[in-house]
Motif scaffolding. Structure first.
Motif, PDB file in Angstrom:
ATOM      1  N   GLN A  34      -5.532   2.147  -3.829  1.00 39.19           N
ATOM      2  CA  GLN A  34      -5.489   1.177  -4.929  1.00 39.19           C
ATOM      3  C   GLN A  34      -5.019  -0.198  -4.448  1.00 39.19           C
ATOM      4  O   GLN A  34      -5.498  -1.221  -4.916  1.00 39.19           O
ATOM      5  N   LEU A  35      -4.088  -0.220  -3.521  1.00 40.67           N
ATOM      6  CA  LEU A  35      -3.574  -1.495  -3.018  1.00 40.67           C
ATOM      7  C   LEU A  35      -4.640  -2.258  -2.238  1.00 40.67           C
ATOM      8  O   LEU A  35      -4.691  -3.470  -2.262  1.00 40.67           O
ATOM      9  N   GLY A  36      -5.498  -1.537  -1.527  1.00 45.80           N
ATOM     10  CA  GLY A  36      -6.471  -2.203  -0.664  1.00 45.80           C
ATOM     11  C   GLY A  36      -5.811  -2.618   0.639  1.00 45.80           C
ATOM     12  O   GLY A  36      -4.820  -2.002   1.061  1.00 45.80           O
ATOM     13  N   ASP A  37      -6.327  -3.679   1.282  1.00 39.46           N
ATOM     14  CA  ASP A  37      -5.814  -4.100   2.588  1.00 39.46           C
ATOM     15  C   ASP A  37      -4.329  -4.436   2.522  1.00 39.46           C
ATOM     16  O   ASP A  37      -3.929  -5.393   1.878  1.00 39.46           O
ATOM     17  N   VAL A  39      -1.010  -5.943   3.964  1.00 41.30           N
ATOM     18  CA  VAL A  39      -0.762  -7.032   4.915  1.00 41.30           C
ATOM     19  C   VAL A  39       0.721  -7.307   5.153  1.00 41.30           C
ATOM     20  O   VAL A  39       1.080  -8.120   5.991  1.00 41.30           O
ATOM     21  N   PHE A  40       1.582  -6.644   4.400  1.00 37.69           N
ATOM     22  CA  PHE A  40       3.017  -6.897   4.557  1.00 37.69           C
ATOM     23  C   PHE A  40       3.797  -5.671   4.126  1.00 37.69           C
ATOM     24  O   PHE A  40       3.452  -5.020   3.139  1.00 37.69           O
ATOM     25  N   ASN A  58       9.254  -2.971   0.045  1.00 36.68           N
ATOM     26  CA  ASN A  58       8.248  -3.805  -0.620  1.00 36.68           C
ATOM     27  C   ASN A  58       6.968  -3.791   0.191  1.00 36.68           C
ATOM     28  O   ASN A  58       7.002  -3.844   1.415  1.00 36.68           O
ATOM     29  N   GLU A  60       2.879  -5.449   0.314  1.00 36.36           N
ATOM     30  CA  GLU A  60       1.944  -6.411  -0.261  1.00 36.36           C
ATOM     31  C   GLU A  60       0.558  -6.161   0.300  1.00 36.36           C
ATOM     32  O   GLU A  60       0.373  -5.945   1.494  1.00 36.36           O
ATOM     33  N   SER A  61      -0.409  -6.171  -0.602  1.00 29.26           N
ATOM     34  CA  SER A  61      -1.799  -6.146  -0.174  1.00 29.26           C
ATOM     35  C   SER A  61      -2.294  -7.582  -0.265  1.00 29.26           C
ATOM     36  O   SER A  61      -1.541  -8.480  -0.635  1.00 29.26           O
ATOM     37  N   VAL A  62      -3.550  -7.810   0.086  1.00 30.00           N
ATOM     38  CA  VAL A  62      -4.095  -9.156  -0.041  1.00 30.00           C
ATOM     39  C   VAL A  62      -3.911  -9.637  -1.482  1.00 30.00           C
ATOM     40  O   VAL A  62      -3.543 -10.773  -1.725  1.00 30.00           O
ATOM     41  N   LYS A  63      -4.116  -8.705  -2.416  1.00 26.88           N
ATOM     42  CA  LYS A  63      -4.102  -9.072  -3.826  1.00 26.88           C
ATOM     43  C   LYS A  63      -2.720  -9.316  -4.416  1.00 26.88           C
ATOM     44  O   LYS A  63      -2.537 -10.247  -5.171  1.00 26.88           O
ATOM     45  N   ALA A  64      -1.756  -8.427  -4.125  1.00 27.60           N
ATOM     46  CA  ALA A  64      -0.514  -8.478  -4.891  1.00 27.60           C
ATOM     47  C   ALA A  64       0.667  -7.848  -4.166  1.00 27.60           C
ATOM     48  O   ALA A  64       0.498  -7.130  -3.181  1.00 27.60           O
ATOM     49  N   ALA A  65       1.845  -8.147  -4.683  1.00 27.95           N
ATOM     50  CA  ALA A  65       3.084  -7.573  -4.151  1.00 27.95           C
ATOM     51  C   ALA A  65       3.518  -6.413  -5.033  1.00 27.95           C
ATOM     52  O   ALA A  65       3.398  -6.473  -6.250  1.00 27.95           O
TER      53      ALA A  65
END
Lengths: 126, 366
Positions: A34-37, A39-40, A58, A60-65
């Motif tokens: 659901q998160l996708g890529d 990145v953090f 925590n 984070e994906s490209v889309k959201a934290a």
């Protein structure tokens, strides 16, 4: 033994699986998808203690934290540091190599009351 | 009631992850945002942007009317040319940002944001008193496809379209595979590309035809997730994030789209011209994070322990690997490239450097 057979899942998409005297905690494959890529990733330090339901990491994906919550109470005894430099690894494997932390359990039996086996968890979230 | 575009079934067939966006059920990603993003930068991508609004404005006073509601000089817009502009309110704030295309004598096509169609129509209506003008919302009858990326030209040629002479920000009527459409050389990715406006009933046929023809050029369908990271790298504003009713084009760094010689009055012109002359209190800046943290919409910005602004858009840049953001800050003297400021992320301050926009080098444009 596979993680999916052994683990219990929270409705906020963390899993917990017993390993010896301690527990391994991570994010479910459903959550990762659901998160996708990813990145953090920010993980706690060994020695930190958290109550069930508290934010311990925590992501984070490209889309959201998003926050990651403790599915059970415990003290962090090991952190999967290799993920912090390469959080995208979580997208490939969130279990054998992609677990987040190992904890020494400090709660009680009630901690497991609202956790579901993988099959029931999947039914719940889909 | 959430709306679906005429390509909804195609998205589902392609395994897209669907989300609600501005009242529409839209694909956010098909495979991976980062992968899709890179596909558009390196090859070509196809977007369904049918959620966007299409409003046709015509009539004896069409030019005069449009010229009275946007800062751009619509009376100087040539046939088959397009212009980026803002729909301003009385305070110089933005009702929406638009592209206006001149498609005939006293005939214009306006492409507006999906979330703003109703507000735009309302504002057109309020401002059209006394003008002989017809405002025709055709959003429900048309589908809009965007073909973007360095290989877009190759794909259009393969589809039999003659591009020769069609420069950036122009529009022509044309045919692909026997389907009549309006073809503009515009987009929202920072890449060269085309936007194709067609009747809904041809949407699926055209969508599949383009994917088929584009296969040898590495084309992929691209979701709204990558659309957002692509536009942010190119520092293209997103209404609702970086633009709103309380932000003027000057504050938003859009002075280039506000002619200083315009004599005709428009809503908020006094405020806007005053800001051009005397400066602004807040302004839009580009930021690159100094660590791995990502600044997101709504995060606070600090300088010398004082809160000076707010982040409006932020993401990891798939092209540079750096974490980029747009923010509005107090227009202090130090708010220029290379100054280090801070963003509050999860109750901690993280350093960010002010940089020139866009965040990536200007791409090959025509």
């Amino acid at each position: 033994m596979s993680f999916k057979d052994e683990m219990l899942c929270s409705k906020s998409h963390e899993y917990v699986v017993k390993q010896g005297d301690n527990y391994v905690i991570g994010l479910t494959d459903y959550a990762v998808e659901q998160l996708g890529d990813i990145v953090f990733l920010e993980l706690p330090s060994a020695g930190d203690s958290f109550n069930k339901g508290e934010t311990f990491a925590n992501v984070e994906s490209v889309k959201a934290a998003s926050e990651i919550y403790m599915p059970i109470s415990g003290e962090i005894i090991e952190v999967n540091d290799s993920l912090v430099d390469a959080p995208e690894k979580l997208n490939q494997d969130c279990y054998e190599n992609g677990w987040l932390v190992k904890v020494k359990f400090s709660g009680n039996d009630d901690d497991f009351g609202d956790l579901l086996n993988y099959e029931d968890y999947k039914k719940e979230v889909e | 009631m959430v709306k679906e575009t005429y390509l909804h079934d195609e998205h589902v067939k392609l395994g897209a992850k669907m989300v609600d966006f501005a009242g529409w059920h839209m694909p956010v990603q098909y495979s991976s945002i980062i992968e899709e993003h890179k596909t558009v930068r390196e090859n070509a991508g196809l977007f369904d942007v049918s959620h966007m609004g299409e409003v046709f404005v015509s009539g004896f006073d069409a030019t005069e009317f449009l010229n009275s509601i946007v800062p751009q000089n619509i009376d100087k817009l040539d046939y088959e040319k397009a212009v980026y502009c803002q729909l301003t309110n009385k305070n110089g704030g933005l009702v929406d940002d638009l592209i206006i295309y001149k498609i005939g004598i006293e005939q214009y096509l306006i492409i507006c944001n999906a979330s703003r169609v109703e507000d735009d129509l309302n504002w057109f209506s309020i401002n059209s008193n006394g003008y002989d003008v017809k405002i025709d919302n055709q959003s429900h009858n048309y589908s809009l496809l965007a073909l973007q990326g360095p290989k877009a030209v190759n794909i259009m040629k393969k589809l039999g379209y003659t591009i020769e002479g069609q420069k950036s920000f122009t529009i022509k009527s044309g045919k692909i595979a026997g389907i009549k459409m309006l073809i503009s050389r515009t987009g929202y990715t920072g890449e060269d590309g085309f936007e194709l406006l067609i009747e809904n009933r041809y949407a699926s046929e055209l969508w599949n035809k383009i994917l088929e023809s584009g296969e040898e050029f590495g084309i992929k369908p691209i979701g709204l997730g990558a659309r957002d990271t692509l536009r942010l790298e190119a520092s293209l504003h997103l209404y609702g994030n970086d633009l709103d009713e309380n932000t003027t084009p000057i504050e938003a760094g859009l002075s280039w789209s506000v002619p200083k010689d315009k004599t005709i009055n428009y809503n908020g012109k006094d405020v806007i011209f005053n800001q051009i002359k005397n400066g602004v209190d807040k302004k839009l800046i580009g930021l690159v994070m100094e660590d791995k943290n990502i600044a997101r919409h709504g995060y606070e910005v600090y300088f010398n322990d004082e809160k000076i602004g707010v982040v409006t858009s932020g993401c990891v840049s798939p092209t540079t690997g750096k974490n980029i953001a747009l923010a509005y800050v107090k227009n202090l003297e130090q708010m220029k490239p290379d100054t280090i400021i801070q963003v509050m992320i999860r109750e901690k301050l993280h350093n960010a450097k002010i940089v020139k926009r866009p965040f990536i080098e200007k791409r090959n444009r025509v």
